[in-house]
Enzyme design. Structure first.
Site, mmCIF file in Angstrom:
data_model
loop_
_atom_site.group_PDB
_atom_site.id
_atom_site.type_symbol
_atom_site.label_atom_id
_atom_site.label_comp_id
_atom_site.label_asym_id
_atom_site.label_seq_id
_atom_site.Cartn_x
_atom_site.Cartn_y
_atom_site.Cartn_z
ATOM 1 N N GLU A 71 -10.251 -1.155 4.856
ATOM 2 C CA GLU A 71 -10.014 -1.426 3.464
ATOM 3 C C GLU A 71 -11.235 -1.344 2.498
ATOM 4 O O GLU A 71 -12.285 -2.181 3.154
ATOM 5 C CB GLU A 71 -9.323 -2.692 3.095
ATOM 6 C CG GLU A 71 -9.357 -3.259 1.740
ATOM 7 C CD GLU A 71 -8.436 -2.309 0.870
ATOM 8 O OE1 GLU A 71 -9.272 -1.841 -0.197
ATOM 9 O OE2 GLU A 71 -7.436 -1.697 0.981
ATOM 10 N N LEU A 76 -7.488 -7.780 0.880
ATOM 11 C CA LEU A 76 -6.348 -6.746 1.304
ATOM 12 C C LEU A 76 -5.212 -6.991 0.320
ATOM 13 O O LEU A 76 -5.062 -7.687 -0.590
ATOM 14 C CB LEU A 76 -5.930 -7.401 2.786
ATOM 15 C CG LEU A 76 -6.803 -7.516 3.773
ATOM 16 C CD1 LEU A 76 -6.110 -8.358 5.152
ATOM 17 C CD2 LEU A 76 -7.162 -6.197 4.486
ATOM 18 N N THR A 183 -4.243 5.608 1.000
ATOM 19 C CA THR A 183 -5.290 5.047 0.195
ATOM 20 C C THR A 183 -4.833 4.934 -1.329
ATOM 21 O O THR A 183 -5.576 4.390 -2.244
ATOM 22 C CB THR A 183 -6.556 6.020 0.323
ATOM 23 O OG1 THR A 183 -5.946 7.474 0.143
ATOM 24 C CG2 THR A 183 -7.278 6.112 1.266
ATOM 25 N N VAL A 226 6.122 -0.480 -20.898
ATOM 26 C CA VAL A 226 6.716 -1.394 -21.174
ATOM 27 C C VAL A 226 6.680 -2.827 -20.659
ATOM 28 O O VAL A 226 6.949 -3.915 -21.157
ATOM 29 C CB VAL A 226 8.483 -0.993 -21.323
ATOM 30 C CG1 VAL A 226 8.569 0.292 -22.298
ATOM 31 C CG2 VAL A 226 8.820 -0.827 -19.822
ATOM 32 N N HIS A 364 7.535 -0.229 -2.426
ATOM 33 C CA HIS A 364 8.622 -0.207 -1.445
ATOM 34 C C HIS A 364 8.710 1.024 -0.960
ATOM 35 O O HIS A 364 9.235 1.347 0.384
ATOM 36 C CB HIS A 364 9.729 -0.820 -1.784
ATOM 37 C CG HIS A 364 10.463 -0.285 -3.329
ATOM 38 N ND1 HIS A 364 9.796 -0.836 -4.429
ATOM 39 C CD2 HIS A 364 11.320 0.567 -3.603
ATOM 40 C CE1 HIS A 364 10.504 -0.065 -5.431
ATOM 41 N NE2 HIS A 364 11.165 0.663 -4.865
ATOM 42 N N HIS A 487 32.217 -16.233 -6.894
ATOM 43 C CA HIS A 487 32.290 -16.326 -8.308
ATOM 44 C C HIS A 487 31.927 -17.787 -8.632
ATOM 45 O O HIS A 487 32.123 -18.701 -7.840
ATOM 46 C CB HIS A 487 33.711 -16.367 -8.837
ATOM 47 C CG HIS A 487 34.195 -16.738 -10.058
ATOM 48 N ND1 HIS A 487 33.896 -16.019 -11.221
ATOM 49 C CD2 HIS A 487 34.541 -17.778 -10.535
ATOM 50 C CE1 HIS A 487 34.390 -16.722 -12.468
ATOM 51 N NE2 HIS A 487 34.825 -17.720 -11.959
#
Length: 509
Positions: A71, A76, A183, A226, A364, A487
């Protein structure tokens, strides 16, 4: 070659371990420091410690590979943890609380306050505390899983070798069986506009402004534009987003959702100039910035003056000085590294994942690619369905989607049916007095299979994961409609939309 343990013990005796505090309850990360004439042997070397890189490194170590992660930055976590996803969510959350307290929302709930003040320094401190804990957490996970962290700029110097150049100019060579490039990406610059991270800022600078600007102009009304624009609008800035396209929310968003999303943001005070292009920006002697704009198709020029200009026109793969040219690895026209379905480049033991390869630039998505890429190195199956990768805009209300939009289905000639359910008819949303938005489900007309889910409303970023699971396993709208949902919960709106798609009618609307 010396064995891993022998190198480790030898260096320990010579005092070449530097314990670095990372702010997680006194735990320490132990990076490996050696001289250039003592290469490290590894099975897998990962270049980059963002969401894709650090997850891949941990998974590789868990599968029994001797793993190194290089890194270039001091901490990190890459862009996401340090100057992206994580700090922005802290500011989005806290600015929403401030907006509720400062406006009429609290009073309508019977919460009366005589005075609400913004302490921006404290808000930034809370953001930094969260970032520090999470980046430190990765250092702890590296130590726990025996991933060796090398701090330096990684360059591939051979098909089985990576050299890390450290801040002091020293180098560390890693001899490795496999190389994984993770990277990430960097901010795409705007031609003719120089970012100084002071008054003309990228997303990085927008996360650390020293004061709330009186007026802010955002170039781009996509996801990042936004999100960050809404942070400063809620904190008191007059914010205008200038967008070349005719809608807000970026690529992939369903147009019906986008229109409703824009309406809600405008009601909050966020301004938009769509189908409009920025032609330049000039910093004046008083420190303010004149932003020149005109219609996207051309036309009369206009100038908007602001205190802060935020440039959010996207990101591009970061592949500088990786040594790809010397290896004969050519980039595609968009600067990405071409890979096969196992994430291999043209050199089979050199892999690439995340923002440097094709597909959406999402943390993700990079994590998933990192895990399955390493599993592939170990001989496992490699599978990822990009149609099942969700997208989220973390404004308030949130927007989330997965699968196909109506526009995509029309373009592909797929016959579909639609089920909708408004949060205004959801009991939990009513009790929370947070009813803007809806759930929209797209199902295949002939089979009832879920093709897409689009959510605008509270908790959309959590709810979309149920939709992703349904898509991944080929569920029908009826499958979801027949699953009992607790519910009162917001997720009942998801069930009701699937009822509407499958049976033609929901129960509560």
């Amino acid at each position: 070659m010396q064995s891993w343990s022998r190198v480790y013990c030898s260096l320990a005796k010579r005092g070449h371990f530097n314990r670095i505090s990372h702010g997680l309850q006194g735990l320490s990360a132990v990076p490996l420091r050696t001289y250039a004439d003592q290469p490290i042997d590894a099975d897998v070397t990962v270049i980059g410690s963002g969401p894709g890189g650090y997850v891949a490194a941990i998974k590789a170590a868990q599968l029994g590979f001797k793993t190194v992660c290089i890194e270039k930055n001091e901490t990190l976590g890459g862009t996401c943890l340090n100057v992206g996803c994580i700090p922005s969510k802290a500011l989005l959350n806290n600015s929403h609380y401030y907006h509720m307290a400062h406006g009429k929302d609290f009073a309508s709930r019977g919460i009366e306050m005589s005075e609400v003040r913004l302490n921006l320094d404290k808000m930034m401190e809370q953001k930094s505390t969260a970032v520090k804990a999470l980046t430190g957490g990765i250092a702890h996970l590296f130590k726990q899983n025996k991933v060796v962290h090398v701090n330096g700029y990684g360059k591939i110097t051979g098909k089985n070798q990576v050299t890390a150049t450290k801040a002091d100019g020293g180098t560390q060579v890693i001899d490795t069986k496999n190389i994984l490039i993770a990277t990430g990406s960097e901010v795409t610059p705007f031609p003719g506009i120089t970012i100084d991270e002071d008054t003309i800022v990228s997303s990085t600078g927008a996360l650390s402004l020293k004061k709330v600007p009186e007026k802010m102009v955002v170039i781009g009304a996509g996801v990042i534009g936004v999100e960050l624009g809404s942070v400063w609008q809620r904190l008191g800035a007059d914010v205008t987003a200038v967008e070349f396209l005719g809608h807000v929310g970026g690529v992939g968003i369903d147009m019906e959702i986008s229109k409703n999303f824009q309406r809600i943001l405008q009601k909050q005070g966020f301004k938009f100039k769509l189908n409009t292009k920025v032609t330049g920006a000039t910093k004046k002697s008083d420190g303010k910035i004149d932003v020149s704009i005109e219609a996207a198709s051309g036309g009369k020029a206009e100038v908007i003056t602001c205190d802060v200009l935020l440039v959010c026109i996207g990101r591009r793969p970061f592949t500088k000085n990786l040594g790809l040219e010397e290896l004969g690895i050519e980039l595609d026209p968009r600067g990405r590294i071409p890979v096969n379905t196992r994430f291999q480049t043209k050199i089979p033991n050199i892999y690439a994942i995340g923002d440097v390869v094709a597909g959406p630039m999402l943390a993700h998505k990079a994590e998933d690619e990192g895990i399955i890429c390493v599993e592939g190195m170990a001989g496992g199956a490699v599978h990822i369905d990009y149609n099942c990768v969700p997208s989220v805009i973390y404004t308030h209300p949130e927007v989330a989607w997965v699968g196909k939009s109506e526009e995509q289905l029309k373009e592909e000639g797929i016959e579909y049916k639609v089920g909708k359910f408004p949060f205004a008819a959801n009991s939990r949303a009513k009790t929370n007095a947070d009813t803007d938005g809806m759930v929209k489900i797209l199902g295949q007309k002939s089979t009832d299979r879920v093709l897409g889910a689009h959510i605008l409303g509270p908790g959309a970023g959590e709810m979309v994961n149920e939709a992703a699971l349904a898509l991944e396993y080929g569920a029908s709208c009826e499958d979801i409609a027949r699953v009992c949902h607790a519910h009162p919960t917001l997720s009942e709106a998801f069930r009701e939309a699937n009822l509407a798609a499958s049976f033609g009618k929901s129960i509560n609307f």
